[in-house]
Motif scaffolding. Structure first.
Motif, PDB file in Angstrom:
ATOM      1  N   LEU A 135      65.926 -12.304 -80.565  1.00  0.00           N
ATOM      2  CA  LEU A 135      66.908 -13.125 -79.848  1.00  0.00           C
ATOM      3  C   LEU A 135      66.964 -14.514 -80.470  1.00  0.00           C
ATOM      4  O   LEU A 135      65.941 -15.198 -80.526  1.00  0.00           O
ATOM      5  CB  LEU A 135      66.483 -13.316 -78.386  1.00  0.00           C
ATOM      6  CG  LEU A 135      66.115 -12.096 -77.557  1.00  0.00           C
ATOM      7  CD1 LEU A 135      65.114 -12.490 -76.495  1.00  0.00           C
ATOM      8  CD2 LEU A 135      67.351 -11.513 -76.934  1.00  0.00           C
ATOM      9  N   VAL A 150      67.060 -19.219 -74.215  1.00  0.00           N
ATOM     10  CA  VAL A 150      66.222 -18.967 -75.394  1.00  0.00           C
ATOM     11  C   VAL A 150      65.998 -20.263 -76.188  1.00  0.00           C
ATOM     12  O   VAL A 150      64.899 -20.503 -76.701  1.00  0.00           O
ATOM     13  CB  VAL A 150      66.826 -17.854 -76.281  1.00  0.00           C
ATOM     14  CG1 VAL A 150      66.088 -17.746 -77.610  1.00  0.00           C
ATOM     15  CG2 VAL A 150      66.756 -16.510 -75.559  1.00  0.00           C
ATOM     16  N   LYS A 191      65.826 -23.243 -74.870  1.00  0.00           N
ATOM     17  CA  LYS A 191      64.832 -23.994 -74.078  1.00  0.00           C
ATOM     18  C   LYS A 191      63.431 -23.434 -74.308  1.00  0.00           C
ATOM     19  O   LYS A 191      62.452 -24.163 -74.441  1.00  0.00           O
ATOM     20  CB  LYS A 191      65.186 -23.925 -72.579  1.00  0.00           C
ATOM     21  CG  LYS A 191      66.308 -24.859 -72.187  1.00  0.00           C
ATOM     22  CD  LYS A 191      66.643 -24.768 -70.718  1.00  0.00           C
ATOM     23  CE  LYS A 191      65.674 -25.530 -69.842  1.00  0.00           C
ATOM     24  NZ  LYS A 191      66.074 -25.491 -68.416  1.00  0.00           N
ATOM     25  N   LYS A 200      60.207 -25.396 -75.974  1.00  0.00           N
ATOM     26  CA  LYS A 200      59.018 -25.622 -75.153  1.00  0.00           C
ATOM     27  C   LYS A 200      57.793 -24.859 -75.649  1.00  0.00           C
ATOM     28  O   LYS A 200      56.684 -25.375 -75.662  1.00  0.00           O
ATOM     29  CB  LYS A 200      59.333 -25.176 -73.727  1.00  0.00           C
ATOM     30  CG  LYS A 200      58.572 -25.908 -72.664  1.00  0.00           C
ATOM     31  CD  LYS A 200      59.202 -25.651 -71.311  1.00  0.00           C
ATOM     32  CE  LYS A 200      58.698 -26.648 -70.303  1.00  0.00           C
ATOM     33  NZ  LYS A 200      59.387 -26.544 -69.031  1.00  0.00           N
ATOM     34  N   VAL A 226      65.426 -14.214 -60.647  1.00  0.00           N
ATOM     35  CA  VAL A 226      66.286 -15.173 -61.353  1.00  0.00           C
ATOM     36  C   VAL A 226      67.735 -14.801 -61.054  1.00  0.00           C
ATOM     37  O   VAL A 226      68.571 -15.652 -60.799  1.00  0.00           O
ATOM     38  CB  VAL A 226      66.026 -15.130 -62.882  1.00  0.00           C
ATOM     39  CG1 VAL A 226      67.055 -15.980 -63.622  1.00  0.00           C
ATOM     40  CG2 VAL A 226      64.611 -15.591 -63.205  1.00  0.00           C
ATOM     41  N   ILE A 254      71.604  -6.018 -66.565  1.00  0.00           N
ATOM     42  CA  ILE A 254      70.276  -6.625 -66.657  1.00  0.00           C
ATOM     43  C   ILE A 254      70.072  -7.632 -65.526  1.00  0.00           C
ATOM     44  O   ILE A 254      71.035  -8.186 -64.984  1.00  0.00           O
ATOM     45  CB  ILE A 254      70.054  -7.339 -68.016  1.00  0.00           C
ATOM     46  CG1 ILE A 254      71.066  -8.483 -68.225  1.00  0.00           C
ATOM     47  CG2 ILE A 254      70.106  -6.356 -69.172  1.00  0.00           C
ATOM     48  CD1 ILE A 254      70.738  -9.379 -69.420  1.00  0.00           C
ATOM     49  N   PRO A 304      59.202 -15.731 -64.333  1.00  0.00           N
ATOM     50  CA  PRO A 304      57.815 -15.607 -64.827  1.00  0.00           C
ATOM     51  C   PRO A 304      56.776 -16.263 -63.917  1.00  0.00           C
ATOM     52  O   PRO A 304      55.596 -15.902 -63.968  1.00  0.00           O
ATOM     53  CB  PRO A 304      57.858 -16.287 -66.200  1.00  0.00           C
ATOM     54  CG  PRO A 304      59.108 -17.091 -66.233  1.00  0.00           C
ATOM     55  CD  PRO A 304      60.063 -16.434 -65.301  1.00  0.00           C
TER      56      PRO A 304
END
Ligand code: CMX
Length: 141
Positions: A58, A67, A69, A73, A103, A116, A121
Protein backbone atom coordinates in the motif's frame (compact mmCIF):
# COMPACT_ATOMS: atom_id res chain seq x y z
CA UNK A 1 -18.19 -15.40 11.26
CA UNK A 2 -14.52 -14.82 10.52
CA UNK A 3 -13.38 -17.58 8.18
CA UNK A 4 -9.66 -16.97 7.68
CA UNK A 5 -6.82 -14.62 6.84
CA UNK A 6 -7.39 -12.95 3.47
CA UNK A 7 -4.33 -10.74 3.14
CA UNK A 8 -1.52 -8.89 4.85
CA UNK A 9 -1.26 -5.16 4.13
CA UNK A 10 2.21 -3.62 4.08
CA UNK A 11 2.68 0.15 4.01
CA UNK A 12 5.43 1.30 1.64
CA UNK A 13 6.76 4.66 0.49
CA UNK A 14 7.66 3.69 -3.06
CA UNK A 15 5.37 1.14 -4.68
CA UNK A 16 7.65 0.34 -7.64
CA UNK A 17 10.79 -0.18 -5.59
CA UNK A 18 9.08 -2.26 -2.92
CA UNK A 19 7.25 -4.35 -5.51
CA UNK A 20 10.53 -5.10 -7.25
CA UNK A 21 12.03 -6.17 -3.92
CA UNK A 22 9.15 -8.39 -2.82
CA UNK A 23 8.74 -9.89 -6.31
CA UNK A 24 12.36 -10.95 -6.15
CA UNK A 25 11.93 -12.35 -2.64
CA UNK A 26 8.89 -14.46 -3.55
CA UNK A 27 9.62 -15.14 -7.23
CA UNK A 28 6.56 -13.25 -8.48
CA UNK A 29 6.23 -12.46 -12.19
CA UNK A 30 4.84 -9.06 -13.30
CA UNK A 31 1.81 -10.84 -14.81
CA UNK A 32 0.85 -12.17 -11.36
CA UNK A 33 0.65 -8.68 -9.83
CA UNK A 34 -2.71 -6.94 -9.44
CA UNK A 35 -2.56 -3.13 -9.48
CA UNK A 36 -5.35 -0.86 -8.31
CA UNK A 37 -5.99 2.68 -7.09
CA UNK A 38 -8.50 2.88 -4.25
CA UNK A 39 -9.27 6.60 -4.22
CA UNK A 40 -11.70 6.32 -1.30
CA UNK A 41 -8.90 4.92 0.90
CA UNK A 42 -6.21 7.20 -0.55
CA UNK A 43 -3.99 4.32 -1.63
CA UNK A 44 -2.46 2.67 -4.63
CA UNK A 45 -1.95 -1.04 -4.19
CA UNK A 46 0.07 -3.81 -5.76
CA UNK A 47 -0.92 -7.27 -4.63
CA UNK A 48 0.15 -10.82 -5.31
CA UNK A 49 -0.33 -14.24 -3.80
CA UNK A 50 2.23 -16.31 -1.94
CA UNK A 51 0.88 -19.80 -1.30
CA UNK A 52 -2.70 -19.08 -0.33
CA UNK A 53 -2.07 -15.68 1.26
CA UNK A 54 -2.32 -12.39 -0.57
CA UNK A 55 0.23 -9.70 0.15
CA UNK A 56 -0.97 -6.16 -0.47
CA UNK A 57 1.58 -3.37 -0.79
CA UNK A 58 0.00 0.00 0.00
CA UNK A 59 1.42 3.37 -1.01
CA UNK A 60 -0.32 6.65 -0.15
CA UNK A 61 -1.95 8.75 -2.85
CA UNK A 62 -2.33 11.82 -0.65
CA UNK A 63 -0.49 13.26 2.32
CA UNK A 64 -3.53 13.14 4.59
CA UNK A 65 -4.45 9.50 3.87
CA UNK A 66 -4.29 6.92 6.70
CA UNK A 67 -1.30 5.18 5.09
CA UNK A 68 0.61 8.49 4.76
CA UNK A 69 -0.03 9.18 8.46
CA UNK A 70 1.08 5.65 9.34
CA UNK A 71 4.34 6.03 7.35
CA UNK A 72 5.09 9.39 8.94
CA UNK A 73 4.50 8.08 12.45
CA UNK A 74 5.71 4.48 12.31
CA UNK A 75 7.63 4.03 9.06
CA UNK A 76 7.24 1.21 6.56
CA UNK A 77 5.97 -2.18 7.71
CA UNK A 78 2.92 -4.30 8.36
CA UNK A 79 -0.09 -2.00 8.27
CA UNK A 80 -3.05 -4.35 8.72
CA UNK A 81 -4.23 -7.93 8.74
CA UNK A 82 -7.37 -8.58 6.74
CA UNK A 83 -9.74 -11.38 7.70
CA UNK A 84 -12.47 -12.78 5.48
CA UNK A 85 -15.98 -12.93 6.84
CA UNK A 86 -19.08 -14.55 5.38
CA UNK A 87 -21.30 -11.66 6.54
CA UNK A 88 -19.39 -8.43 7.14
CA UNK A 89 -22.35 -6.41 8.40
CA UNK A 90 -23.28 -9.02 10.97
CA UNK A 91 -19.66 -9.54 12.03
CA UNK A 92 -19.28 -5.77 12.55
CA UNK A 93 -22.38 -5.66 14.74
CA UNK A 94 -21.18 -8.66 16.70
CA UNK A 95 -17.67 -7.26 17.23
CA UNK A 96 -19.10 -3.91 18.36
CA UNK A 97 -21.37 -5.72 20.83
CA UNK A 98 -18.33 -7.62 22.12
CA UNK A 99 -16.60 -4.32 22.88
CA UNK A 100 -14.33 -3.87 19.87
CA UNK A 101 -14.00 -0.31 18.62
CA UNK A 102 -15.16 0.08 15.02
CA UNK A 103 -13.42 2.49 12.66
CA UNK A 104 -16.18 1.87 10.12
CA UNK A 105 -19.78 1.52 11.23
CA UNK A 106 -20.69 0.43 7.72
CA UNK A 107 -18.62 -1.54 5.17
CA UNK A 108 -16.92 0.48 2.45
CA UNK A 109 -15.72 -0.45 -1.01
CA UNK A 110 -12.13 -1.67 -1.08
CA UNK A 111 -9.77 -3.21 -3.61
CA UNK A 112 -10.51 -6.52 -5.34
CA UNK A 113 -14.25 -5.76 -5.36
CA UNK A 114 -14.49 -6.33 -1.63
CA UNK A 115 -16.52 -4.75 1.12
CA UNK A 116 -14.10 -3.75 3.84
CA UNK A 117 -14.34 -2.37 7.38
CA UNK A 118 -11.70 -1.73 10.03
CA UNK A 119 -11.49 -2.32 13.79
CA UNK A 120 -9.42 0.27 15.66
CA UNK A 121 -5.94 -0.95 16.68
CA UNK A 122 -6.50 0.53 20.16
CA UNK A 123 -9.03 -2.26 20.81
CA UNK A 124 -6.92 -5.06 19.28
CA UNK A 125 -3.56 -4.70 21.02
CA UNK A 126 -2.03 -2.39 18.42
CA UNK A 127 -2.99 -4.41 15.32
CA UNK A 128 -5.22 -2.79 12.69
CA UNK A 129 -7.73 -5.48 11.71
CA UNK A 130 -9.67 -5.31 8.47
CA UNK A 131 -12.76 -7.40 7.83
CA UNK A 132 -13.55 -8.16 4.21
CA UNK A 133 -16.23 -9.83 2.15
CA UNK A 134 -16.34 -10.22 -1.64
CA UNK A 135 -19.09 -8.03 -3.11
CA UNK A 136 -20.20 -11.07 -5.09
CA UNK A 137 -21.20 -12.70 -1.78
CA UNK A 138 -23.57 -9.99 -0.57
CA UNK A 139 -24.24 -6.29 -0.65
CA UNK A 140 -22.52 -5.48 2.66
CA UNK A 141 -25.71 -4.24 4.30
N1 CMX B 1 -1.60 -0.28 12.94
C1 CMX B 1 -1.40 -0.12 14.27
N2 CMX B 1 -1.57 1.06 14.91
C2 CMX B 1 -1.95 2.12 14.15
C3 CMX B 1 -2.17 2.02 12.76
C4 CMX B 1 -1.98 0.75 12.16
N3 CMX B 1 -2.16 0.58 10.85
N4 CMX B 1 -2.54 3.23 12.30
C5 CMX B 1 -2.53 4.06 13.35
N5 CMX B 1 -2.18 3.40 14.46
C6 CMX B 1 -2.05 3.94 15.80
C7 CMX B 1 -1.12 5.15 15.82
O1 CMX B 1 0.22 4.76 15.94
C8 CMX B 1 -1.61 5.87 17.06
O2 CMX B 1 -1.11 5.26 18.21
P1 CMX B 1 -0.59 6.14 19.45
O3 CMX B 1 -1.80 6.92 19.93
O4 CMX B 1 -0.11 5.13 20.43
O5 CMX B 1 0.46 7.04 18.90
C9 CMX B 1 -3.11 5.63 17.03
O6 CMX B 1 -3.32 4.45 16.22
C10 CMX B 1 -3.87 6.76 16.39
O7 CMX B 1 -3.24 7.03 15.17
P2 CMX B 1 -3.35 8.37 14.36
O8 CMX B 1 -2.18 8.52 13.46
O9 CMX B 1 -3.72 9.51 15.24
O10 CMX B 1 -4.46 8.07 13.36
P3 CMX B 1 -6.01 8.19 13.49
O11 CMX B 1 -6.54 7.95 14.87
O12 CMX B 1 -6.39 9.43 12.79
O13 CMX B 1 -6.39 6.95 12.59
C11 CMX B 1 -7.02 4.75 12.17
C12 CMX B 1 -6.05 5.64 12.94
C13 CMX B 1 -6.62 3.30 12.40
C14 CMX B 1 -8.43 5.01 12.67
C15 CMX B 1 -6.91 5.12 10.65
O14 CMX B 1 -5.61 4.85 10.20
C16 CMX B 1 -7.92 4.39 9.80
O15 CMX B 1 -9.05 4.81 9.66
N6 CMX B 1 -7.53 3.24 9.21
C17 CMX B 1 -8.45 2.47 8.40
C18 CMX B 1 -8.38 2.89 6.95
C19 CMX B 1 -7.06 2.54 6.33
O16 CMX B 1 -6.08 2.27 7.00
N7 CMX B 1 -7.03 2.55 4.98
C20 CMX B 1 -5.85 2.21 4.23
C21 CMX B 1 -5.87 0.78 3.74
C22 CMX B 1 -6.97 0.60 2.72
C23 CMX B 1 -7.03 -0.74 2.07
O17 CMX B 1 -6.56 -1.75 2.61
O18 CMX B 1 -7.62 -0.78 0.95
Amino acid sequence: MITGLDHVGIAVRDLERSLERFAKLFGISPAAVHRERVESQGVEIASFTVGNIRIELLAPLTEDSPVAKFLAKRGEGIHHLSFATDDIQRTLQQKAAEGFQLVDQQPRQGAHQMWIAFLHPKSTHGVLIELCQPQSKGNGS
